[in-house]
Design a protein around this motif. Structure first.
Motif, mmCIF file in Angstrom:
data_model
loop_
_atom_site.group_PDB
_atom_site.id
_atom_site.type_symbol
_atom_site.label_atom_id
_atom_site.label_comp_id
_atom_site.label_asym_id
_atom_site.label_seq_id
_atom_site.Cartn_x
_atom_site.Cartn_y
_atom_site.Cartn_z
ATOM 1 N N VAL A 191 0.854 -1.187 0.000
ATOM 2 C CA VAL A 191 0.000 0.000 0.000
ATOM 3 C C VAL A 191 0.890 1.237 0.000
ATOM 4 N N ALA A 192 0.509 2.239 -0.785
ATOM 5 C CA ALA A 192 1.233 3.507 -0.827
ATOM 6 C C ALA A 192 0.563 4.518 0.091
ATOM 7 N N ILE A 193 1.368 5.316 0.764
ATOM 8 C CA ILE A 193 0.879 6.444 1.565
ATOM 9 C C ILE A 193 1.016 7.666 0.676
ATOM 10 N N LEU A 194 -0.104 8.352 0.425
ATOM 11 C CA LEU A 194 -0.147 9.435 -0.551
ATOM 12 C C LEU A 194 -0.503 10.768 0.087
ATOM 13 N N ALA A 195 0.039 11.841 -0.462
ATOM 14 C CA ALA A 195 -0.358 13.201 -0.098
ATOM 15 C C ALA A 195 -0.972 13.831 -1.337
ATOM 16 N N MET A 196 -2.194 14.340 -1.182
ATOM 17 C CA MET A 196 -2.875 14.931 -2.323
ATOM 18 C C MET A 196 -2.218 16.248 -2.720
ATOM 19 N N THR B 3 -3.474 24.897 -3.079
ATOM 20 C CA THR B 3 -2.706 25.004 -1.836
ATOM 21 C C THR B 3 -1.206 24.811 -2.040
ATOM 22 N N ILE B 4 -0.732 24.904 -3.254
ATOM 23 C CA ILE B 4 0.702 24.797 -3.506
ATOM 24 C C ILE B 4 1.370 26.096 -3.078
ATOM 25 N N VAL B 5 2.436 25.975 -2.290
ATOM 26 C CA VAL B 5 3.173 27.140 -1.804
ATOM 27 C C VAL B 5 4.658 26.947 -2.090
ATOM 28 N N GLU B 6 5.407 28.012 -1.926
ATOM 29 C CA GLU B 6 6.853 27.898 -2.030
ATOM 30 C C GLU B 6 7.453 28.394 -0.727
ATOM 31 N N ALA B 7 8.619 27.848 -0.380
ATOM 32 C CA ALA B 7 9.300 28.235 0.853
ATOM 33 C C ALA B 7 10.793 28.085 0.648
ATOM 34 N N SER B 8 11.549 28.890 1.357
ATOM 35 C CA SER B 8 13.000 28.760 1.345
ATOM 36 C C SER B 8 13.368 27.403 1.926
#
Length: 70
Positions: free
Chosen positions: A33-38, A43-48
């Motif tokens: 089984v795979a553990i997935l993040a949608m 909600t896509i963000v960028e961060a340093s």
């Protein structure tokens, strides 16, 4: 497939994109089984990179299982 791959899966009849966070094997069936993040474009963000902190796979399991324990 490997951790970090972007995959699609049907959810409520629609193809949605997910990132693979990890894998486990169901003890009762032996199924992998795979553990997935949608991935949600809204909600896509960028961060340093300096702002990021690692999370262990155990930490992810703890987060998901605590949602279902009452």
């Amino acid at each position: 497939m490997k951790i970090g791959d972007i995959v699609t899966c049907k959810v409520c009849g629609e193809d949605m994109q997910f990132c693979i966070l990890g894998f486990y094997t169901k003890q009762s069936t032996g199924e992998r089984v795979a553990i997935l993040a949608m991935l949600d474009p809204a909600t896509i963000v960028e961060a340093s990179v300096q702002e990021l902190a690692p999370v262990s796979l155990k930490g992810i399991f703890d987060l998901t299982t605590s949602l279902y324990v009452h």
